[in-house]
Every structure is written in C-alpha cells, then in structure tokens.
Scaffold this motif. Sequence first.
Motif, PDB file in Angstrom:
ATOM      1  N   ALA A 114     -10.615   1.057 -36.518  1.00 53.11           N
ATOM      2  CA  ALA A 114     -10.004   0.068 -37.401  1.00 53.11           C
ATOM      3  C   ALA A 114      -8.508   0.276 -37.582  1.00 53.11           C
ATOM      4  O   ALA A 114      -7.839  -0.552 -38.215  1.00 53.11           O
ATOM      5  N   GLN A 115      -7.963   1.340 -37.023  1.00 47.71           N
ATOM      6  CA  GLN A 115      -6.513   1.513 -37.096  1.00 47.71           C
ATOM      7  C   GLN A 115      -5.804   0.393 -36.332  1.00 47.71           C
ATOM      8  O   GLN A 115      -4.642   0.081 -36.609  1.00 47.71           O
ATOM      9  N   VAL A 116      -6.490  -0.200 -35.378  1.00 44.20           N
ATOM     10  CA  VAL A 116      -5.960  -1.363 -34.666  1.00 44.20           C
ATOM     11  C   VAL A 116      -6.295  -2.594 -35.509  1.00 44.20           C
ATOM     12  O   VAL A 116      -7.463  -2.925 -35.718  1.00 44.20           O
ATOM     13  N   VAL A 173     -11.911   1.526 -44.514  1.00 40.56           N
ATOM     14  CA  VAL A 173     -11.386   0.392 -43.750  1.00 40.56           C
ATOM     15  C   VAL A 173     -10.814  -0.652 -44.699  1.00 40.56           C
ATOM     16  O   VAL A 173      -9.751  -1.236 -44.440  1.00 40.56           O
ATOM     17  N   GLY A 174     -11.492  -0.902 -45.795  1.00 40.78           N
ATOM     18  CA  GLY A 174     -10.959  -1.838 -46.782  1.00 40.78           C
ATOM     19  C   GLY A 174      -9.608  -1.384 -47.324  1.00 40.78           C
ATOM     20  O   GLY A 174      -8.726  -2.200 -47.611  1.00 40.78           O
ATOM     21  N   MET A 175      -9.421  -0.082 -47.466  1.00 42.95           N
ATOM     22  CA  MET A 175      -8.152   0.439 -47.977  1.00 42.95           C
ATOM     23  C   MET A 175      -7.020   0.234 -46.974  1.00 42.95           C
ATOM     24  O   MET A 175      -5.844   0.231 -47.356  1.00 42.95           O
ATOM     25  N   LEU A 176      -7.347   0.064 -45.689  1.00 40.41           N
ATOM     26  CA  LEU A 176      -6.297  -0.171 -44.695  1.00 40.41           C
ATOM     27  C   LEU A 176      -5.668  -1.549 -44.866  1.00 40.41           C
ATOM     28  O   LEU A 176      -4.549  -1.775 -44.411  1.00 40.41           O
ATOM     29  N   ALA A 215     -12.658  -2.439 -51.237  1.00 37.57           N
ATOM     30  CA  ALA A 215     -13.113  -1.055 -51.082  1.00 37.57           C
ATOM     31  C   ALA A 215     -13.979  -0.576 -52.236  1.00 37.57           C
ATOM     32  O   ALA A 215     -14.797   0.332 -52.065  1.00 37.57           O
ATOM     33  N   GLU A 216     -13.838  -1.174 -53.420  1.00 34.49           N
ATOM     34  CA  GLU A 216     -14.535  -0.638 -54.594  1.00 34.49           C
ATOM     35  C   GLU A 216     -16.052  -0.644 -54.412  1.00 34.49           C
ATOM     36  O   GLU A 216     -16.724   0.369 -54.668  1.00 34.49           O
TER      37      GLU A 216
END
Length: 984
Positions: free
Chosen positions: A68-70, A101-104, A110-111
Amino acid sequence: MPLRTHRSECNNRRLLSFLMGAILSVCPALAFSAASGRPQPPSLESCRARFASEPEGREAAMCFYQCAQVTSARDAVVRELTALMERHPEHGWLPLVLGHVGMLSSGKEAEGPYLRAAQTFRRLQDAEGEVLAAINLRAILLAQGRTEEAWDWTRRVVEVASASGRPELHARALIVEASQLYEVELDLGRAFRVLKRAESLVFPDGAEGLKKQYLSVMSTVSERLGRLEEASDVNARLVELTRSTGDLFLEAHARFTLANVTLRRLERDHVPADRARALELARQAMAAAERAGNPTLVARAVRLTADLLGDTPEDRREADALMERCMALAESLDSDERRLACLWTRAERRAGVDPTGAIQDSEASLRLVSEVNDPLFHALALRGRSTVAYRTQPLPQALEHAERALDALEALRQTQSDASSQAELFATWARDYHRLAGWTLEAGGATGKPATLPFREAVSRAFAVSERLRARTLLDALVAFRARADSGDTPERRAQRSEVQSRLVVVQRQLLDPSLTSAGREAALNELQELEHRERDLRPAPHKSVQEFASLASVEKGLREDEALLVFLVGDDEDLSGTSAGGAWLFVVTGEGTHVHRIPERTRLAAAATLFSGLVERRDDSERGAAVALHAQLLGPALAGLPPTVRRLLLVPDGPLHDLPFAALRERRDGPPLVARYELALVPSASLWRHWHGEAPFTPIGDALVLADPEWALKQRGARPAARSRAGIFDEAAQLGALPEARREGLGVERELRGTRVVPRLLVGTEASERALKRADLPLLRVLHLAAHAVVDAEAPERSALVLAPGSEDEDGILQPREIIQLRLDGALVVLSACRSASGAVLPGEGVLSLARAFFEAGSSAVVASLWPLRDEEAADLVEHFYRHLAKGLSVSAALRAAQLEAIDAGLPPAAWAGLVVLGDAALVVAAPREDGAPMVSGLAGALVIVAAFLGLLALRRWGRSSSERSTPVRRAGDARGHRFSGR
C-alpha cells in the motif's frame, strides 16, 4: 529567562504526538524505515501468495501494508484486506494492517479497524498485538480531541503490557503513558518519572527503534522541566543513534532540541562561548531539517538561527532573510504555532530598528494566542510582548504585560500533579520574576532614571513580585498543615503508599548490606528508583496554591523594633539581547519603613560566594579579605541605615547566597564578624516569616527528644572506628564510623535542659533509632535534637537522609524527607547536629532542598542546621553552649549567637562556628528556666503543672523575645586561627 529560550516549546506537545503516531503506528519491523529507504514495495499478487502459504503469520499480513505504499495500489489493498477479514475473523493482524493502510491516507477510516484489532487480540490473549492496536487507536482518538477515551486506552495498554512480562512491550507502554501525561495532562513530573521507570527496560538491550522512541520523548519532557543537563545528554545520544540508523526526521528534531537546550544553558550560566556553540548547533539543525524535507522542522530551525544571530549589519541581513522565510513557511503550513514563534522572534529583532513594526508583530502574537487555551502559550506571548514594550514603549506598559505573563505561568504551575514538579517547572521561570521586580523598581526611580511610578508603590509592587517567587510549595504545604486541609488522599492510596514504603525499607536495607554483590546492588538500585517513582505518584495532590502573600505594609507592621528583614533578589543585569534582566537588589525592611539597595548581579555574587566559602574551609584567616568585600557589596549601605534599635537580622537569601555564611562577614579585616553585632536567622520568604510569626504562642513546657550517636549499621561486627566528621553518601553508608563526641553532646544537651520545664529524654547507640523517633509523642515535643551522620544527595534530594539506628526490622535507619514530613511536629525546635543538613540542591525560587526544609514541612517552626561538614568535637562544644543559653530562656537566634561568640573568644576559626545557622522563627523560645523547687514534668503530666506557671505561659514567649535577648552582651572577636580542614 528571556523569550527566546522557551519559544521552541510552543509546539512540542503537537510534535510529540506526531512522533508517537509516526513511530508506533506500524509494527516494530517497519518502524523508522521510511527515512532510511525501503526496497521496492511488493505486488498485491505476491502478498496474496505469501498470505496463502502463511495465513497465521504477522509478516504475511504486513506485506499488504508494504504494498500500500504505492498510492495507486491502496484501494485494491483495502478491498483485499476486507475480504480476508471476513474469511479470517480471528486474525488480529489483518484489521491492524487495514488500520495502518487507512493512516497512509486521511486516517479517517483507521479507527474501526484498530478497534476491531484490539478486541480480537484481547480475545486471543495476544498482548503484543493488543498493545500495538491500542496504541494506534489511542493516537487517533487523541488527534480528534477525545482525550478521556484516549486515557482509557492508554491505561489498557499499560495494564496489558505490564502483565505480559515482556520488558520491551512494557517499555513501549510506559513511553505511551508518558506521552499521554505530557500531551494531555501537561503533567511533566509524572511523565518524567514514568520515563525513568522505562529507562532500565530500554537500555542497554532494547531495540534501536525503542531507544529512539524513549529518547525522543525524554528529550522534550526533560527540557520542559528545566533538567537541561539531562536534556542535553539525551539529545546528544539521540543524534548519534539517528545518524547511525539514517533517521533524518528524528535527527533533525534532536539537533534542534540540542541547540535550544544549549541556548537555555547559556541564559542560565552566562558562559559567552556557549552562544557561538548554540548558533553552530542551530545551523546544523537547519541543515538536518532540510535533509529530512520536513517544513515544520525547517521553520523551527530557521527561527532559532535568526534568534541567535547578533546585531552586526551582516547578522541583521541574514536574520531578516531567515525571518522572511520563517513567516513564509508558517503560512504554507497554515500553522498558528509557527506564526506565533516567527512573530515573537521578529518582534524582538525589530524592536531596536523598527519600534512600530515590533509592536505590531507582538500585538499580532497576542491576538493569535488568545484563541489557544494554553497557559504556556499565553505566558510566552505576554513575555515577548513585555520585552518589546520595555524596549519601545513607556515602562508601565511592559510591567502590565509582564504581570499578566506571571499569572499565566502560575496557572501552568497548577497543572502539575505533585509539589516537587510544580517547583521544578516554576524554577525555569524564576528570571521572569527577577526581571519584573527590577523593572518595577526602575519605574520607581531606583536606578536613577526618571520615575514613572511613585517610589513607595514601586517598592511595594516589586516586593510582592519577590514574594510570589519564593518557596511556594513549602508555603502551600505549611498553610495546609495549619488548616489541617484535606488533600483528597484516599484510604486506598494510603494503603498503596504504605506498601511501597515498606518495600523501600527492604530495598534500602539490602543496599546497606556490605556483603551485597555488584549485580545485587545494581538490581536493588533499579528497584529503588522504580519504588521512588511509584511513591511519588501515590502522594496526595498538592495543596491549593496560596493566593495571599505577605504585603510590604504587613511585614513592616509585624516587625519588632529590634528586627530587620533583609530580602535579597539576585538576578542578572542583562539578558542575551542586552535588555534589562532586572538586576540584583536588597530590600531592607524595618518597622520604620523600607529601603532598597542595588547589589552585584548573580554571576559576580556566585563567584565571590564560592571563593569565600572555599577560603573559610582553609581555616587560616585567609577569608578575611573576601569577608570584607562581600560585606561591603551586600550589607554595607543597608546596615549603615538601620535604626539603632535593630539587633536581629532576618535574612531572605536568593540564588548563590543560600550557602553563604553571613555570620562570618565583617566590615573590616581587624573588626568583629557580623554575628558580634547581630543575631542572625535565615528565612525562606517574608510570607513564611509571617506564617510562623502568626502562630499561636508556643508553650515552653513539654518534652525534648535527643538522639545521639546512633548505632545504625544493620550487620555490625566489632567496634566501630571513630569518624572524623559527620558526613557520608548513600552508597557508602555502611562505612560510616561512630561519633563519640555526639554521645557527649547528647549528654550535655540532657544536662542543660534538666534545669528547664522541657524534660529531656536521651537515646544513644541502638536506642537512637528511627523507630523510637516515629513512635514518640511528637506533638508534645518542644525540642528534637539529632546528633548523627547525614547523607546529602544534591542530584537526588529525596534520597538525602539522617542516619539513625533502625530500631526494628521494618525500618532501615535512613530517615529521608518523605518520612520526615510525616512526623507531624507541632512548632518544635529541631536541631540537626549533622553535616550539611541545611544545604543541598538549590532550586531557583524554591530555595534549598535540604533536610532542614523537610522538618519545616513536618511542622517545625525553627531548625538549627549546618551549611557544611562538622568536626565532631567542635560540633559537640558549640551545640552544648547553644543549649546552655537556650535553657536560660533566650530565643533560638540569641542562644546560637551567644554560643558562636564563645567560640570566637576561644580563638576558633569561622569554619568551626559560622556554618551552624538558624532557619525559620528566630524569636522562638523553647525552654524557660524551671523555678527553684518546681517539679519536672513530662508527657501528659505536663498538663498538671501548677496553675501559676500555666497562667504565665502566654507571657513567656514575649519575655523570651525581649528582656532575655536584650541582656546578652556583645563580645568582640578574638584572633581566630586554625588549621586546614582535611576531613570529609
């Protein structure tokens, strides 16, 4: 401390929150990897295949996070993780990774995944997974302002990690707890203690990521608390660690904090070379922030560099360019905190060349800060506004802003959960009080400039500022003690505290055992530190801050005609920018009025006082020249103007004067010392003097408890060798020798008090115990005398102690401040015939953190104690003579003066007599001569004393403070010569 030294702190809490989220939001294997460079992220297909082959593994789930960095793959990763979660509902790592992933992206999604992960791991009893999920969930809640929910999750993190038995997990949880205490509660003291508990879990064997987490949080907390040496060391270590791991962001943060700490130390110590060092460190921080590519850190470093530049044309041009960049970065970041910092710095730099622009900038900062509900922001903005006003506007405007800044500061002080943390934080602002007091006196014309305030009003207001600074936590405690105020302590907390205190005794008994191995000693010291922090956290909350301090008029009215109060206020003449820092002053207060005198600034007095004390130690009369110089600088004009009736000086020292033996100062080399002219006593503040002065009349009928030459060793074998001096340090307590002269001293005290209505009880050897003291009927005591070794730890004042015999298996003989304050004395005189019992660490504003201070908090009205090591025989003689005069009905200060004059007449050097001082109520009379034939009374029998004597009690104190004291003759000093002191 001027504005510049605190500016960086304004956004430290937000930065710390960011650090905690960034550091802890991913699993340890990935932490800090972004800055050092990662390999090409895996494809979604490869992650599917890896998960299919290792469906239970954590690393297989983390593969999706790497993918998910992409950005373009992120939506597909979310769909894949959601589907996998439906097929594997008991797999905790899948929702945790989905949260990552949500935090990205925005973090809004993300919660839910983090909550599900935490709940799943709890069912699975997977402590590591639950801790990591809860930490990240807490960060989200905190960012949304849901502080109570965040606290609940913080507590859960600590509970689970502690129960896991895994040191690294426990350390991680403690770091999070410290972050919560600092960010949300603003409770620096507790945050610092929690971090100290984590330290032994992190070093030396913790992972590099964990070490960086610890150091980054500790760097901020220790700086804010004013622990500058510790902050400097922590940040230097963090710089090296981040350089070795390629962590550019944290390296930039650490370099900035290191530069700012260096600047704060410069302001404190006035070492000129430190300015160039601080500027170089600021430039390094700016370069590191550029490499990290973080605009917030760039803005902070740019501002600090501009702040440190001088006033040459070249420096001004560079600073102007940097300030333009600072403002541009603040606008691009849309950060009010960055705008505030840039405005503060630009306003101060513009004050000398563009007064109108400087005023506009400082007013803009006040408008911005009014929207922030934070006393620190308010105090900093108002401090900056007052600096600009002082340099550009009429002085009354600067005074108004500076006074408002102190109000905001005192609101900040109240955020600390324990008294020692309040004092520690308060100490970092002591120079603001010096500055305001000096400016106020300047406004009254005291510096020779045209007055803008009536002189009397200026002196009264400056005196009030001085009182707001001094010994605040001690005053709060004594006012509450008198009122028997309920501190909110609960039976549960008292039981927990008692349990911790019992364990402290066990550990300290281990440390006193000379057979303890090195490994055992290290383990015991680690446990001791943990227990000390827990005991501090379990103490009752601080008492409500005192709002009414002694006014100048009330002090003048309360002084007798033979008393004068000399209040020293020792500040610096200028700050780094050349702005007045208030200077140093002496208030001379008598019943006839008040005068003020200018005295040398702090750095000059510190050097002179240190030199003088060193010469006194030589015992060869070489101190006489320094004594004359200090007398002229500190006291000459003041004493010359005193009314002829004054015979007692109540001295309120400040800064380097706390350890000064005033008794040995003299007007001429061949003249008598100061004690030949006056009785002397040290008082923490005029408000505390008023507190003791306003107590109910003290009844000089009751008991005296005398503990002398305690046989304290826990495993004593054979005869104890005699000790040369009454000294010692904690780790060497097992080597302390006997004090045979202290035993003689105890017998002398007992003999002298037999002729009074105070009945002595002498305990020596094994009977002179901690248990005996604690079990005594303390409210009936009029005198408590302790002739013993003392341990004074300036770095950890709460480990200082009087060394007694234990007396039982549940005592260790180490009587420390936390135990002393529970003794509950009722105005008794305490005599500490022990080395350095009046000295210790000096905390600006609060004063000396000595053993004597703890007895005041326990309820004593006066303490006689020593500024330096005592030779056993000299101490015994001096103290015995003191009691001989005390038994005649003299006040404490008159009795000590008489004993010191006898020592002078005997040819003894100042080292033998000037170090013993009276602290507190100098006028206290604790013993009255027993009438011929009158029976001795003790304990409850004292209530049956004959009616005639009882009816005379109310007059005894007044009689003791007047007739008896005035009858003491003034003696001339002899030619005192001695030999070099070679003891400890």
